[in-house]
Structures are given as structure tokens and as C-alpha cells.
Design an enzyme around this catalytic site. Sequence first.
Site, PDB file in Angstrom:
ATOM      1  N   HIS A  25      85.291  86.210  38.219  1.00 42.00           N
ATOM      2  CA  HIS A  25      85.253  85.345  37.033  1.00 42.00           C
ATOM      3  C   HIS A  25      83.902  84.653  36.899  1.00 42.00           C
ATOM      4  O   HIS A  25      83.362  84.512  35.808  1.00 42.00           O
ATOM      5  CB  HIS A  25      86.359  84.279  37.131  1.00 42.00           C
ATOM      6  N   ASP A 115      86.689  79.467  31.189  1.00 42.38           N
ATOM      7  CA  ASP A 115      87.384  80.672  31.645  1.00 42.38           C
ATOM      8  C   ASP A 115      88.809  80.673  31.081  1.00 42.38           C
ATOM      9  O   ASP A 115      89.500  79.640  31.081  1.00 42.38           O
ATOM     10  CB  ASP A 115      87.442  80.713  33.173  1.00 42.38           C
ATOM     11  N   THR A 137      87.795  87.362  31.236  1.00 41.19           N
ATOM     12  CA  THR A 137      87.051  88.274  32.113  1.00 41.19           C
ATOM     13  C   THR A 137      87.917  89.493  32.447  1.00 41.19           C
ATOM     14  O   THR A 137      87.588  90.259  33.334  1.00 41.19           O
ATOM     15  CB  THR A 137      86.621  87.556  33.408  1.00 41.19           C
ATOM     16  N   ALA A 339      79.297  95.454  49.767  1.00 37.45           N
ATOM     17  CA  ALA A 339      78.245  96.382  49.334  1.00 37.45           C
ATOM     18  C   ALA A 339      77.603  95.896  48.044  1.00 37.45           C
ATOM     19  O   ALA A 339      78.226  95.154  47.285  1.00 37.45           O
ATOM     20  CB  ALA A 339      78.871  97.759  49.096  1.00 37.45           C
ATOM     21  N   GLN A 341      77.653  96.683  45.000  1.00 37.67           N
ATOM     22  CA  GLN A 341      78.525  97.678  44.330  1.00 37.67           C
ATOM     23  C   GLN A 341      77.881  98.364  43.131  1.00 37.67           C
ATOM     24  O   GLN A 341      78.020  99.560  42.940  1.00 37.67           O
ATOM     25  CB  GLN A 341      79.837  97.013  43.912  1.00 37.67           C
ATOM     26  N   HIS A 356      90.675  99.126  43.319  1.00 32.97           N
ATOM     27  CA  HIS A 356      91.896  98.367  42.986  1.00 32.97           C
ATOM     28  C   HIS A 356      91.987  98.152  41.472  1.00 32.97           C
ATOM     29  O   HIS A 356      92.940  97.573  40.988  1.00 32.97           O
ATOM     30  CB  HIS A 356      91.866  97.024  43.706  1.00 32.97           C
ATOM     31  N   TRP A 359      88.960  94.296  36.772  1.00 27.23           N
ATOM     32  CA  TRP A 359      88.303  94.645  35.505  1.00 27.23           C
ATOM     33  C   TRP A 359      86.801  94.848  35.669  1.00 27.23           C
ATOM     34  O   TRP A 359      86.214  95.750  35.063  1.00 27.23           O
ATOM     35  CB  TRP A 359      88.618  93.611  34.426  1.00 27.23           C
ATOM     36  N   SER A 361      85.199  95.899  38.365  1.00 26.48           N
ATOM     37  CA  SER A 361      84.983  97.187  39.033  1.00 26.48           C
ATOM     38  C   SER A 361      85.241  98.338  38.061  1.00 26.48           C
ATOM     39  O   SER A 361      84.501  99.328  38.042  1.00 26.48           O
ATOM     40  CB  SER A 361      85.912  97.322  40.245  1.00 26.48           C
ATOM     41  N   GLU A 364      82.335  98.530  35.717  1.00 25.71           N
ATOM     42  CA  GLU A 364      81.131  99.002  36.412  1.00 25.71           C
ATOM     43  C   GLU A 364      81.201 100.510  36.653  1.00 25.71           C
ATOM     44  O   GLU A 364      80.202 101.228  36.527  1.00 25.71           O
ATOM     45  CB  GLU A 364      80.958  98.231  37.736  1.00 25.71           C
ATOM     46  N   GLN A 381      95.375  94.421  37.357  1.00 24.34           N
ATOM     47  CA  GLN A 381      94.913  95.713  37.877  1.00 24.34           C
ATOM     48  C   GLN A 381      95.843  96.859  37.448  1.00 24.34           C
ATOM     49  O   GLN A 381      95.413  97.995  37.286  1.00 24.34           O
ATOM     50  CB  GLN A 381      94.800  95.636  39.407  1.00 24.34           C
TER      51      GLN A 381
HETATM   52  N1  UDP Z   1      81.744  93.699  44.539  1.00 26.41           N
HETATM   53  C1  UDP Z   1      80.546  93.816  45.198  1.00 26.41           C
HETATM   54  N2  UDP Z   1      80.555  94.373  46.444  1.00 26.41           N
HETATM   55  C2  UDP Z   1      81.679  94.814  47.050  1.00 26.41           C
HETATM   56  C3  UDP Z   1      82.899  94.712  46.350  1.00 26.41           C
HETATM   57  C4  UDP Z   1      82.888  94.155  45.093  1.00 26.41           C
HETATM   58  O1  UDP Z   1      79.497  93.438  44.695  1.00 26.41           O
HETATM   59  O2  UDP Z   1      81.583  95.274  48.186  1.00 26.41           O
HETATM   60  C5  UDP Z   1      81.735  93.094  43.193  1.00 26.41           C
HETATM   61  C6  UDP Z   1      81.984  94.121  42.130  1.00 26.41           C
HETATM   62  O3  UDP Z   1      80.752  94.727  41.748  1.00 26.41           O
HETATM   63  C7  UDP Z   1      82.642  93.319  41.029  1.00 26.41           C
HETATM   64  C8  UDP Z   1      83.322  92.186  41.765  1.00 26.41           C
HETATM   65  O4  UDP Z   1      82.802  92.172  43.086  1.00 26.41           O
HETATM   66  O5  UDP Z   1      81.668  92.815  40.150  1.00 26.41           O
HETATM   67  C9  UDP Z   1      84.820  92.369  41.870  1.00 26.41           C
HETATM   68  O6  UDP Z   1      85.394  92.041  40.648  1.00 26.41           O
HETATM   69  P1  UDP Z   1      86.711  92.764  40.142  1.00 26.41           P
HETATM   70  O7  UDP Z   1      87.047  92.177  38.817  1.00 26.41           O
HETATM   71  O8  UDP Z   1      86.557  94.220  40.182  1.00 26.41           O
HETATM   72  O9  UDP Z   1      87.809  92.429  41.218  1.00 26.41           O
HETATM   73  P2  UDP Z   1      88.293  91.059  41.918  1.00 26.41           P
HETATM   74  O10 UDP Z   1      87.371  90.841  43.046  1.00 26.41           O
HETATM   75  O11 UDP Z   1      88.232  89.971  40.878  1.00 26.41           O
HETATM   76  O12 UDP Z   1      89.677  91.400  42.348  1.00 26.41           O
END
Ligand code: UDP
Length: 452
Positions: A25, A115, A137, A339, A341, A356, A359, A361, A364, A381
Amino acid sequence: MAGQEQHRHGHRRRVVLFPLPFQGHLIPMLQLAALLRARGLEVTVLHANLNFPDPARHPDLAFVPIHETLPDEVTSPGNDIVRQLLALNAACEAPFREGLASLLRGQDVACAVVDGQCYAALVAASQLGVPALALRTDSAATFRSMLAYPRLRDAGFVPIKEERLDELVPKLEPLRVRDLIRVDGSDTDALCSFITTVADAIRASASGVVINTFEAIEAAELAKIQHELSRPAFAVGPLHLLAQAPVEQSLYVLDRGCLDWLDAHPPRSVLYVSLGSVACVDRNVFEEMACGLASSGVPFLWVVRPGSVRGVGEEVPLPPLPDGVNEEVRNRGKIVKWAPQREVLAHNAIGAFWTHCGWNSTLESVCEGVPMLAQPCFADQMVNARYVTHEWGVGLEVGEVIERERVAKAVTKLMVGEDGAQMRERAQHLQMQASAATSLSMDSLVQYISSL
Ligand code: UDP
């Protein structure tokens, strides 16, 4: 409109942002902040102490803490997410109101962007006479499903009942009952009441909504939201693409070594595995994932966030792997705690993403043309996974029960099978549409803010 200054009486107008303090978020809100700032608006981020952003990374923005006092149920890891959200809203309401009121005394505040889960702040802003916009988000489809909650409750679809899981939800197709927001282990009435409170607050107090999505993937859902709310809905996404935000924004320490490891792999050969910043899995699910990955024969880069395997403490570097898997991991896999990501997904060694379906991910992955293996865990999800697999055809579900043979089969199908190739093709088409997404909607948002 970029760079154009938004003045009134010789001042730049100010927008006050209030993010929910979780990775998925906070980051989109900061990306929105960067885009508003680039269009000449002043931006103040009112923020909770929890997971607070580093002001040094955003020299163009002003940061003001609200100094809330959070109960243990918000801060202890692994707590029930619905109770966390309810407690966060309750704890932030008064300090947010004070923070905003004090900004109003010295500044020309055009509006607040809050938010969309922070219903208490949304109501507080509008009670102070500040036009309030809700930043969603999540996807437009998820937001529509939340708006529909009172109707779904009256029609007996929610709280979700086992015997109706496979029914299509009228007016929310392609969603089935099983795809509606759910949080296993949470009190279903509490979840239902949280979502209804969010929907009510947005209807009563938001003068518009800002959604991190784009027309090409959710045009129908966006049109319906506009129609149902009779107020503007700005599809300003994909925010990370439009904001060209630095990849370093993260609440965890990034392991960049995995990029070198990827460099040593042929194009589209590696499966990237990550369940985001919140989801946790049981120990046996972790083991089935490990064994399935090992027997798939596919190289993989796996993010195992400390604390993400239930019953294994954050201090343990890596939960013990099942017998025989250690060697496979050393030979073919790489495990990291966190990572970069977006860079990983953009790397040409990546062939697919086991996700998972958070949103961010999902977006992206779409923006890099990477097909997905969906393992939705909770909340929105399920909605995202349904769109990935059935609406856009860019992924398949790993299955409700995570079991090694199924995992290996699904991984192989996606990485080297004919179905996987078609999904990759469709994902690449969505990637083209994502890169063609314009900032017109952001420009309209800025115009709208300036008119307030
Ligand atoms: N992310 C990252 N590295 C990782 C895992 C996740 O940078 O190893 C980032 C990913 O790029 C995304 C965010 O964490 O921007 C995860 O947001 P998402 O909405 O997918 O899932 P949430 O963490 O809210 O369940």
C-alpha cells in the site's frame, strides 16, 4: 500537463496523502506522490510510525508523522489481518484528524488522498471539510466486489458458504463465490463488517477514487464503478511504470546478488517464486513447494521471507528443507530473503512467476509480460488470480491444495508446455498494452484536484 504548476493565489496547492503502512500500500502511494509532485502540486505525506518511509529517499515530499499508539494486535507479526486493519483504523483516527487539522491552519490544502482501507481517515478528512479521494491499491474488480458487499450479504453470498463456492456471483462475473475476498482464520462476520464499513465510508465521504489499474485490462470494471458511485474514478496505473519509481523502494533489505545469478541463465529458463510481503504458509506447504520445485527440473529463484513459514521464527535464516531437496536447491535453485522483484521480473532469464497474486505483483508481472502460476492466499488475491487465469488467460492456478506432484506438473506446464507458451504470448500482449498506458488519467486527476 507534466511540470505545469498548480497555483491558487500564487501558491502551489498541497495534497495530503495518508498511506496504509504496509509494503503493498505504501509503495503505490509514494509512487502517486511522485507523480503529483512532478505535476507541480506540493505533497505532504501524513504517516503512521509503523513502517514509516525514509524521507531522505523522497526529498521533494514533506513527511509528517501522526504519532499513533498502536496496540500489540497491529504490530505483532502473524496477527489476524482483519483485526489489524480494524485496530489500525481505530488507532489512527484521532491522530490523523489532529495532523490534518494542524496542516490546514497554515497551508492551502486542496484535498487528501487516503488509502482506501483507511475508512476512519476518509471520514475524518471529509468531516474537516477537506475533499477526500480514496486510493485503491487493489484492482477495479476487487473494489467493485467490495462495493457490492451489502447486496452480496443480503443475497446470502457472504459470509461465504462452502456449498455455494462454485456459483458465479451475479453482476460480478467472472468471479465465483470462491473468488470473493476471504481471509482464512479470520472471523467472517468481522471481515464482512470491515468491507461494508469501507464501502460505506467511500460512498459517504470520498469525492472520488484513484485506482492503480489501467483501461486496457479493466475498462468494463472501471465504467461500472463510475456508474455505481456517480463520481470520478481515475485509473492512474500502472503506477510503478508511470512514476518510473526507483526499484530500491522497499521495506526489506534487497538481495541484489540474485540478479548476477540470473545473468548466468538462458532466456525464459527460471521460475521466480514469491508470495509477497504478508502471506505466510504452513510448514508442510513450504515442504511441498520445495519438493515440487526440486522434482520439476526447472531452475528457480525463491523468495523465502523470514517469518513467512508458520512456526519457524524470523531469526531462523531458512526453514529446514526436506531430505534430498537441499542438493537440488544448491544445484538448480537460489533462495533469497527479499528480491528486487521488478528487476527480477524484467530479467530475460525469467520464464514465469509463481505468485500469491497480490495486486502489485500481478501488475508487475503483467507489465513485464511474464505468465503466472497463481497461489492466492487471502483477501483480494483470489479475485486477481481469477482474472489472471480466466479473464486475461496469462496464468494457471497451482491448485487449492499444494502438493508436490501437482506443483511439479503445473511448473512444467507453464515453463515448457504448449499452454505455457500461449499464456506467455498473451502476457506479452498485455505488456504492450501496459507500456502504451498513458498518463491522461493522472492529468485528469491533477486537473480535478486543482479545481477543488
Ligand atoms: N516485493 C519485492 N521483493 C520481494 C517480494 C515482493 O520487492 O522479494 C515487492 C513486489 O515487487 C510488490 C510488493 O513487494 O511491489 C508486494 O505487493 P503485493 O501487492 O504483490 O503483495 P502484498 O505484499 O501486499 O501481499
